[in-house]
Every structure is written in C-alpha cells, then in structure tokens.
Motif scaffolding. Structure first.
Motif, short mmCIF file in Angstrom:
data_model
loop_
_atom_site.label_atom_id
_atom_site.label_comp_id
_atom_site.label_asym_id
_atom_site.label_seq_id
_atom_site.Cartn_x
_atom_site.Cartn_y
_atom_site.Cartn_z
N UNK A 95 -5.83 -7.56 -4.13
CA UNK A 95 -5.07 -8.80 -4.38
C UNK A 95 -4.00 -8.66 -5.47
N UNK A 96 -4.12 -7.61 -6.29
CA UNK A 96 -3.16 -7.41 -7.39
C UNK A 96 -1.95 -6.57 -6.99
N UNK A 97 -2.10 -5.71 -5.99
CA UNK A 97 -1.11 -4.65 -5.75
C UNK A 97 0.26 -5.21 -5.37
N UNK A 98 0.33 -5.92 -4.27
CA UNK A 98 1.65 -6.36 -3.78
C UNK A 98 2.29 -7.41 -4.69
N UNK A 99 1.54 -8.39 -5.23
CA UNK A 99 2.18 -9.33 -6.18
C UNK A 99 2.74 -8.62 -7.42
N UNK B 15 7.82 -6.82 -10.12
CA UNK B 15 8.67 -5.79 -10.74
C UNK B 15 9.97 -5.61 -9.96
N UNK B 16 9.89 -5.70 -8.64
CA UNK B 16 11.12 -5.62 -7.84
C UNK B 16 12.09 -6.73 -8.24
N UNK B 17 11.59 -7.93 -8.40
CA UNK B 17 12.45 -9.06 -8.81
C UNK B 17 13.02 -8.83 -10.19
N UNK B 18 12.19 -8.36 -11.12
CA UNK B 18 12.64 -8.13 -12.49
C UNK B 18 13.75 -7.08 -12.54
N UNK B 19 13.60 -6.02 -11.76
CA UNK B 19 14.51 -4.88 -11.83
C UNK B 19 15.62 -4.94 -10.79
N UNK B 20 15.54 -5.90 -9.86
CA UNK B 20 16.51 -6.05 -8.78
C UNK B 20 16.62 -4.75 -7.96
N UNK C 237 8.73 -1.36 -3.06
CA UNK C 237 7.45 -1.63 -2.41
C UNK C 237 7.66 -1.69 -0.90
N UNK C 238 7.07 -0.76 -0.19
CA UNK C 238 7.22 -0.67 1.26
C UNK C 238 5.91 -1.10 1.92
N UNK C 239 5.84 -2.35 2.34
CA UNK C 239 4.63 -2.85 2.98
C UNK C 239 4.60 -2.35 4.41
N UNK C 240 3.59 -1.56 4.73
CA UNK C 240 3.49 -0.96 6.05
C UNK C 240 2.04 -0.99 6.52
N UNK D 120 -2.64 -5.01 4.35
CA UNK D 120 -2.69 -4.90 2.88
C UNK D 120 -2.50 -3.45 2.46
N UNK D 121 -1.52 -2.79 3.08
CA UNK D 121 -1.31 -1.36 2.89
C UNK D 121 0.17 -1.06 2.88
N UNK D 122 0.50 0.18 2.51
CA UNK D 122 1.89 0.61 2.48
C UNK D 122 2.08 1.74 1.49
N UNK D 123 3.31 1.85 0.97
CA UNK D 123 3.55 2.89 -0.04
C UNK D 123 4.60 2.39 -1.03
N UNK D 124 4.64 3.06 -2.17
CA UNK D 124 5.55 2.72 -3.25
C UNK D 124 6.54 3.86 -3.44
#
Length: 347
Positions: free
Chosen positions: A66-70, A75-80, A84-87, A138-142
């Motif tokens: 529950x913590x990973x994607x949020x 961080x994506x929003x903060x850094x523009x 995060x690649x949800x797959x 609830x998976x993917x890669x960074x």
C-alpha cells in the motif's frame, strides 16, 4: 550550518529517508558520491507481490505494497519526472498441478489483492505458457536512475546535498551534537549500502553481498506486461528489453561475466519463443543484502547519535517506502523498529 540529520548515501535508501525527513519539517544534509550508488543504479527496480520458485506472497506484503505506488507517485509530482512504471506481471504456470493450486487460491482474501486474473490457457503465443499463468497487479518497476538524478538536483537546489566523501575520522561527537567541518547535526545516519562496512561503527554487521547482473537486449515481442519466471523480461520505453537477474555470492569483484550472460540467455530462451536477442548492454551491481535477508534499521547500541538505514538487498524498491516511515518514527519519536529488522538483533 545546523541540520537535524547528516545522512550518508543518496542511493534508493538515502533518497527515500531524506525525503521523509524533509517532508516532516526536519533539516538534512546528504553526503554522496553518485558513482558509489552502483547497486541502486543498475537494479531493474522491480516490485512484485508474488515471488520465488513457489510463487508465494512477498514478506510483509500487506504493509509494504500500500505504500509503494503512493510514495513514488508523490516523488514524481515533487520532481516533475516520470519514473514509476506500473505494469502487470505475468507468471506462467510450469505444471497443470500449479495451475490447479492457484485456481484453488482464487477466492483466498490473502491472495486476491495481488492478482488480476488466472489464465488456464496461454495468454501470449510468444511465451512458453502451455498451462496459462497468473496476471499480478500492484506491480511494476522503477526507473531508479531517473529518480536518483532528479532527486539529487532537488537536494542541490535546496543546499541539502554535498557530492563528496564524508571522512568519518573528521566527525566529532560532543554533548551538543555531531560536528563535521562546518556542519552541526543532531545525529548521523548511514544509508550507504556496503560502504557501511568501512565504518568503525558498523564494520561487524552481517552483510552478505550479492552480485546481480542484467542484460539490455534488442528482441521482438514488446508486451506491456512484465514476463517473469526464472528471469524477468521488462519492455523498456526505448524498445529494448531488460532481462535478469543473477544472484552470486562468489565472483563479487570480477565485473560482468560470461557465465551470468549465458545463464540469463538460457533462461530467457525457456521463457519466450521469439527472435534470438542481440545483447546491447551487460551491467552488474553488488547488492547490500544481509545474511537473514532483512534490512538493518536502528540506533547504534553503544554510540550516541549514530543510526543506520541499510541492507535492503534486491527488494529495495518494495521495502524502502514503508521502512523509511518506520525509520522516521524512530528518529522523531524514538519508536523502535520491529525486532526482525532492528539493528539490535545483530549487535
């Protein structure tokens, strides 16, 4: 300069924890040499709720996932930036018995949050999946390199990062705090992977370094899903495929090896039946794994103001969002981490 925390290392662990610290209103100064983050920078960055040959739920999945994607989305929003690649992850069944076992699990509330669908027939004609497989969610890669570079630029802009080696013998521990050159801090935190073994404070820790090697390949078949059985196969945005990974406790200093390349390609050949791949890149990193495969969190038992947040190994992407919260609770509230990750189990 006065800060609350000196933090050594801006790999994945240091990035996550420093972000938590800043978000809480505390001040931090990070010391980091980017070239020292090799284990983070060559990692595939996979997060996967069902792992291993026996396809079991990953450790602490209910707390971690529950913590990973949020966390990474914020961080994506903060850094523009996008990293995060949800797959979905597709794991073929090896036998009809395995298929039947998972069909029996399909109504289990312990498993349901982590899979999208069970297939009893092949989902991809290009994949060796005669018995079907399970499609995980609830998976993917960074994209860890994009994250680390963007976050380093963010810290530099805030004057919270010095890209230099911190010389431990120049630290001074006094009643008022920790002093280093022109900085006074309340405490120091080691987030520098295997670099912690070079510290006088943590050189006895039971790290168990693991070498991992991955390949970037040019090959046909570009599914949105990550294919994962024996090896993972990720379709990258640039059209290449990332495949890996190996685990070696032996040849830690020999760089990329032909043995590992052969192992990956042989396992890939058993997973997909498409064109022979062309190897574009072959990378390796030494993961800061631990003997019990649990991270190191906590306060040094004998030295005041010294902490560690480390040892996340191959599952760092999944572990650090949750455990950075746990670590922050220790730093701010004095709340001890659970026994299985607490540094006190080893010292």
């Amino acid at each position: 300069m006065e800060v609350d925390f000196l933090l050594i290392g801006q790999g994945l662990a240091g990035t996550a924890l420093s972000h938590r610290i800043l978000e809480s209103g505390q001040r931090v100064m990070v010391f980091d040499l980017p070239e020292a983050n090799k284990s983070s920078r060559v990692a595939a960055g996979l997060y996967n709720p069902v792992t291993g040959k026996k396809m079991v739920r990953t450790w602490l999945a209910d707390q971690l996932f529950p913590e990973i994607e949020p966390f990474y989305s914020a961080l994506e929003q903060l850094l523009d930036k996008t990293f995060l690649m949800k797959r979905p992850i597709y794991r073929p069944f090896l036998t009809v018995e395995e298929q039947n076992e998972w069909m029996g699990h399909s109504g289990d509330p312990f498993i349901q949050p982590f899979f999208e669908k069970i297939y009893t027939q092949p989902l991809f004609e290009e994949v060796q999946n005669p018995f079907g497989g399970i499609l995980l969610k609830n998976s993917g890669y960074l994209d860890i390199n994009t994250l680390l570079d963007a976050y380093a630029a963010y810290l530099l802009e805030k004057d919270c990062l010095r890209q230099e080696h911190l010389k431990e013998d120049e630290l001074r521990f006094e009643k008022e705090g920790v002093f280093y050159q022109d900085i006074k801090a309340e405490a120091i935190i080691y987030c520098n992977g295997l670099g912690a073994l070079e510290s006088n404070f943590f050189k006895e820790l039971p790290f168990a370094p693991v070498k991992g090697e991955i390949l970037d390949l040019d090959q046909d078949f570009h599914p949105d899903a990550i294919i994962n059985r024996g090896v993972f196969r990720i379709s990258l945005p640039n059209g290449l495929k990332r495949v890996g990974s190996t685990y070696s406790w032996h040849d830690l200093d020999t760089g990329p090896t032909e043995r590992a390349k052969k192992e990956i390609l042989e396992k890939l050949d058993k997973l997909v039946n498409v064109s022979v791949p062309k190897v574009i890149a072959h990378k390796f990193g030494i993961r800061p794994a631990t003997k019990d495969r649990k991270p190191f969190l906590g306060k040094h038992p004998a030295k005041e103001r010294v902490y560690i947040f480390n040892g996340f190994g191959a599952k760092g992407v999944s572990l650090v969002p949750y455990f950075s919260k746990v670590m922050l609770e220790l730093l701010i509230q004095g709340k001890e981490p659970q026994k299985e990750v607490n540094i006190m189990r080893c010292m």
